[in-house]
Design a protein around this motif. Structure first.
Motif, mmCIF file in Angstrom:
data_model
loop_
_atom_site.group_PDB
_atom_site.id
_atom_site.type_symbol
_atom_site.label_atom_id
_atom_site.label_comp_id
_atom_site.label_asym_id
_atom_site.label_seq_id
_atom_site.Cartn_x
_atom_site.Cartn_y
_atom_site.Cartn_z
ATOM 1 N N ALA A 1 4.624 1.749 1.614
ATOM 2 C CA ALA A 1 5.619 1.853 0.544
ATOM 3 C C ALA A 1 6.432 3.130 0.721
ATOM 4 O O ALA A 1 7.643 3.154 0.497
ATOM 5 C CB ALA A 1 4.946 1.825 -0.822
ATOM 6 N N GLY A 2 5.761 4.206 1.148
ATOM 7 C CA GLY A 2 6.456 5.467 1.362
ATOM 8 C C GLY A 2 7.476 5.377 2.487
ATOM 9 O O GLY A 2 8.520 6.028 2.454
ATOM 10 N N GLY B 1 0.819 -1.209 0.000
ATOM 11 C CA GLY B 1 0.000 0.000 0.000
ATOM 12 C C GLY B 1 0.848 1.251 0.000
ATOM 13 O O GLY B 1 2.059 1.208 0.268
ATOM 14 N N GLU B 2 0.203 2.389 -0.295
ATOM 15 C CA GLU B 2 0.961 3.619 -0.519
ATOM 16 C C GLU B 2 1.731 4.078 0.720
ATOM 17 O O GLU B 2 2.880 4.492 0.623
ATOM 18 C CB GLU B 2 0.023 4.741 -0.987
ATOM 19 C CG GLU B 2 0.798 6.020 -1.293
ATOM 20 C CD GLU B 2 -0.058 7.134 -1.849
ATOM 21 O OE1 GLU B 2 -1.291 7.059 -1.749
ATOM 22 O OE2 GLU B 2 0.531 8.097 -2.392
ATOM 23 N N VAL B 3 1.100 4.009 1.869
ATOM 24 C CA VAL B 3 1.729 4.582 3.059
ATOM 25 C C VAL B 3 2.955 3.767 3.462
ATOM 26 O O VAL B 3 4.057 4.298 3.633
ATOM 27 C CB VAL B 3 0.710 4.667 4.212
ATOM 28 C CG1 VAL B 3 1.389 5.096 5.491
ATOM 29 C CG2 VAL B 3 -0.404 5.640 3.848
#
Lengths: 727, 253
Positions: free
Chosen positions: B55-56, B51-53
């Motif tokens: 992954a960040g 997911g984006e978070v």
């Protein structure tokens, strides 16, 4: 103890319940040929724990790469390239790899549905009989000129069926459109071939046999035309000959993934491409001591250098490279064709090829082979034709619109007013497998199978030197309660009755496909032949298609091209912003990959950004604007405004900003919806001379809005903790 | 020293102990950064998405990453040749001696780094010690359909040959060991040696540019040995003496 279920029994039960092996469509098409068998009666070639492999065709884009899908106990596990298929020779791209995430996507439309009101997510499930009745009524209760079909670039067998259907019904031929075709400017390429070589068709650029490639904006290693085939060709360019490494120069204002592989990157000013090509042509003619052909006689080297913001010395250096190369090749593409003078650029590039005499020769330009089952390459609609189509919808003359395989509400520039026009259509029936924006604006969604559950074929437009028909077959039993659109249409036609029913008397999709394939039995040069259609179909399934063993590229003469007159000027731009806007198709997720989580999480090759939209700004420009990485800016053109986070991109002209196309969905499932921005919202509907969208002709202004939204990226970022998820 | 901790190169009788050393070459001149290998690897090896978070925060789990760096500044700027980096399967692997539970061990017969998931207790010492940052850690139960309902349908394509890892486990590229084992079993059942090219990892199979070659690097006749044995070949961080089994062929002019 007797009451206990043994492990073996449990597995048996689970096997029957969860999945059956290997065999194809259950209640759908061709159930007379293939039946659903219980686990205890497996086909003799299936063993527990061993995989069964099926050859089919990838439908993530329209290139028609062959796939071999590994299945086990009725599940599709892995896609690999089909080594037999001449398009991709066993290779795949990232999208082909993740096509299984489309197949097993949690957001697929699982049943035929009716929507209470357009745009509403409240839907009622229907059964397929009433769905077919809806289609039958739509076909029989409306006059033929009140019916319209809008189709995607794949699959071709369905397009053929709908073409036959509309012909028999006396309705207008289906309109075909796709965002990739729009950004590839296919109409421009076809028109340029006609202008320069006197024959329309999709040009074939023989990159593999060239030793010097000048690419004017063509993103041929990303999504352009047939990326897997072109990447293989690129490999050949570099390493096929141990004694010389092919040289590659890319002209573009923002270094793309393709441009990053170039030996020289020439950041020519947007809009100057035609002038640069002609100036190089003039210098090449001078260097080779050829009488200056008409085509290049008007070129002004100094003016071109000034317009392009490239030094005269650089142009001279490039021209001497081109003049002295053994097999130089020039390719037009990408944003160079998306300017107001895109056709002029394409024409000039083809003339440049003619100047060095590579037209119709190895390492040069051909016309792509014409695919089997067709007389010529039929390009999709350009933006001009789409605009006419939207006007037709707007006029209220169309009572029913069928949409398959394309998501125009997301893909077309908002300024075209498609959504408004759709509100004038009484009934919209979508066949989408996914809850995309267009399906959301439809009254009914009658979901087609996923490509891996479908029969079909794809006529390969380019990518192989031989004429290829890639074949598709189901690799698993349909996972949800979907139905092949071809079967829905064929059944509806029979229900509607009349002349239409007698014209399309096919039991099912497969019989229709066989009726088309039967003409190939007597066709020469096929890599297999068969005495009759059932054997032919079996081979067609086994090998994943039918293709010729000969080189079917069309070699043309370039002599006329040199006698054309060019009065080139720099491209015109819309709006009065400070920056050129360069929208490009996101290399990994492309136009329709946003609903696949692994594609979302795959880093963009040049920025390493994942899961969102960014806007690329040169660091010097950003300093002047007072913005940093991850600052949200609003970008405004004459057509609209979008917001996106800044990515400081060192390899872009200071007067240009770039944005990837592919995100910014307002529907399309949990992985895509509400993520990023869509640069198509910034585009006007202006076109180039060939009617293709002038997507690179906007000037925009950029404004800091005081928000920050952290982009997730693979490359290292300092101090990220506590910042995510916050605005 | 227990045998599984020995390297074949330390063996008194290498000819007997070594079945063959697996290795890879990556031609950076051909790599176009297209990410097909990354996607192929994830699909073959049940690598989760986070997911984006997450992954960040640098928790994305792909076993390959494609590096690119910038050289110079506009307009004289170049992107360095794309460089796919995965576990280098070092001969002297820094990740191995630091594992307190022998989850990160060495295959004596094939000189591979093995990761034993059911021994791993998640100390992350190995990732700390890996100079290539090739290891990824399951910070959450990314593969649990009970916690991630979206996986209920998506899990249908998971590869039954590869273990699904849960929270607290370290993982990394295995050179597609399930494919190696499959080929070895097939060869053994046919009473022959493995043929060159019989084992193709998912990344190499997908690569549209054919930049990745895989095979036995102790046999000079294999394609991979011949590709590695050119003036273009080098190893990442050679000076550390890890002796990686991935050879990079220089890109660019």
């Amino acid at each position: 103890m007797d009451k206990k279920i043994s492990r073996r029994d449990f597995l048996k039960v689970a096997g029957v319940g969860a999945a059956t092996t290997a065999v194809l469509t259950g209640c759908g098409p061709a159930s007379r040929l293939v039946t659903r068998e219980p686990y205890t009666k497996m086909p003799e070639y299936t063993y527990n724990g061993l995989s069964t492999y099926y050859a089919t065709t990838c439908r993530e884009c329209s290139a028609g790469c062959g796939l071999i899908v590994r299945t086990m106990q009725g599940r599709a596990l892995k896609t690999e390239g089909n080594q037999n298929n001449p398009v991709n020779l066993g290779k795949t791209c990232a999208r082909g790899q993740t096509t299984l995430e489309g197949l097993y996507n949690p957001d697929r439309v699982t049943d035929p549905i009716r929507r209470d009101s357009r745009g509403s997510t409240i839907v009622k499930k229907m059964d397929w009989d009433s769905a077919i009745q809806v289609v039958a009524d739509a076909l029989s209760k409306n006059r033929p000129d009140e019916i319209a079909f809008l189709m995607g670039l794949a699959p071709d067998h369905l397009f053929d069926l709908v073409t036959d259907l509309t012909k028999a019904a006396g309705a207008a031929a289906p309109v075909r459109f796709g965002a990739l075709g729009m950004f590839e400017a296919r109409a421009t390429l076809v028109q340029a071939a006609n202008d320069m070589f006197g024959q329309a068709g999709l040009p074939f650029f023989d990159i593999g046999n060239a030793d010097l490639v000048f690419s004017f904006g063509a993103n041929f290693l990303e999504t352009w035309l047939s990326p897997v085939a072109q990447t293989r060709e690129y490999s050949q360019l570099r390493r096929s000959n141990p004694n010389r490494r092919g040289y590659f120069v890319q002209f573009e204002s923002r270094m793309s993934q393709t441009g990053a592989k170039a030996d020289e990157w020439i950041p020519a000013k947007p809009g100057s491409e035609a002038l640069v090509v002609l100036a190089i042509g003039r210098l090449v003619a001078e260097a080779n001591n050829i009488t200056l052909p008409t085509a290049f006689s008007n070129a002004d080297v100094n003016a071109a250098a000034a317009a392009a913001d490239v030094s005269v010395d650089t142009l001279k250096h490039l021209a001497s490279l081109f003049a002295s190369a053994g097999h130089p090749l020039a390719i037009p593409g990408g944003a160079a064709l998306g300017g107001s003078n895109g056709l002029q650029v394409a024409d000039a590039v083809l003339a440049l090829n003619a100047l060095v005499g590579n037209v119709g020769k190895a390492g040069g330009v051909f016309l792509s082979p014409v695919a089997p089952l067709t007389d010529a390459y039929h390009r999709p609609a350009n933006l001009k034709e789409m605009s006419d189509f939207v006007d037709l919808l707007k006029s209220g003359k169309i009572k029913v619109l069928f949409v398959h395989g394309v998501n125009p509400v997301f893909e077309l520039p908002k300024s075209l007013g498609l959504e408004d026009a759709m509100s004038k259509v009484l009934q919209i029936i979508s066949f989408s497998s996914f809850p995309d924006e267009t399906a959301l604006q439809s009254d009914y969604v009658f979901p087609d199978h996923h490509g891996l559950e479908s029969w079909g074929y794809q006529k390969v437009a380019t990518g192989s030197s031989s004429s290829v028909l890639s074949g598709a077959q189901p690799v698993i039993v349909p996972f949800f309660n979907t139905k092949a659109t071809a079967d829905v249409l064929l059944a509806a036609v029979q229900k509607a009755g009349g002349a239409l029913a007698s014209a399309l008397k096919f039991k099912d999709e497969l019989e229709y496909i066989q009726s088309k394939l039967s003409s190939l039995i007597s066709e020469p040069d096929g890599f297999f032949s068969a005495p009759e259609i059932n054997t032919f179909t079996a081979f067609f399934q086994q090998y994943g298609g039918w293709w010729k063993t000969t080189d079917n590229r069309v070699a043309l003469s370039g002599s006329d091209a040199l006698n054309k007159t060019f009065n080139a000027s720099a491209a015109q731009f819309n709006g009065d912003g400070d920056f050129f806007l360069l929208p490009f198709v996101a290399p990994v997720i492309a136009e329709a990959g946003a609903n696949k989580p692994h594609l979302q999480e795959t880093a963009d090759p040049t920025t390493t950004v994942m899961w969102n939209t960014w806007v690329e700004i040169n660091p010097d420009t950003a300093r002047q604007l007072g913005v940093q990485n991850d600052d949200v800016v609003s970008i405004t053109s004459s057509a609209g405004t979008v917001e996106a986070s800044v990515y400081l991109y060192p390899a872009i002209r200071p007067d240009t900003i770039a944005m990837p196309f592919g995100q910014g969905h307002t529907a399309y499932g949990q992985f895509a919806q509400g993520r990023g921005a869509n640069p198509a919202d910034l585009l006007s509907n202006s076109t180039n001379e060939a009617g293709d969208l002038a997507f690179a002709s906007m000037k925009v202004s950029v404004k800091k809005i005081g928000k920050k939204r952290q982009l997730s990226r693979l490359e290292g970022v300092l101090g990220i903790y506590g910042k995510f998820g916050q605005q | 020293m227990p045998k599984e901790l020995q390297s074949p190169m330390d063996s008194a009788n290498p000819a007997q102990d070594v079945q063959g050393i697996w290795g890879m070459t990556i031609d950076q001149d051909l790599c176009t950064g297209c990410q097909a290998c990354v996607a192929a690897c994830s699909m073959e090896n049940n690598v989760p998405f986070v997911g984006e978070v997450d992954a960040g925060y640098g928790r994305s789990m792909q076993w390959i990453r494609i590096e690119r760096f910038w050289q110079g500044s506009y307009p004289n700027i170049k992107a360095t040749p794309y460089q796919p980096v995965m576990c280098q399967n070092c001969h002297n692997a820094p990740c191995e001696p630091v594992c307190p539970v022998f989850a990160s061990v060495h295959s004596a017969s094939e000189d591979l780094n093995l990761q034993v998931y059911n021994r791993c207790v998640g100390t992350r010492y190995c990732a700390n010690n890996c100079p290539y940052q090739a290891r990824v850690f399951n910070w959450r139960d990314y593969m649990d359909p009970r916690q991630r309902p979206e996986l209920v349908t998506l899990s249908n394509h998971w590869n039954p040959d590869v273990t699904v890892r849960r929270r607290g486990i370290m993982e990394k590229c295995t050179f597609c060991i399930q494919r190696i084992r499959h080929a070895e079993d097939t060869a053994a059942s046919e009473n022959r040696d493995i043929r060159d090219g019989e084992v193709v990892p998912a990344c190499a199979q997908a690569c549209p540019a054919s930049a990745i070659t895989f095979g036995r690097i102790n046999d000079p006749a294999t394609k991979v040995s011949q590709a590695a044995d050119t003036s273009r070949g080098s190893h990442l961080l050679e000076e550390l003496g890890t002796i990686p089994h991935v050879t990079y062929l220089a890109g660019g002019a």
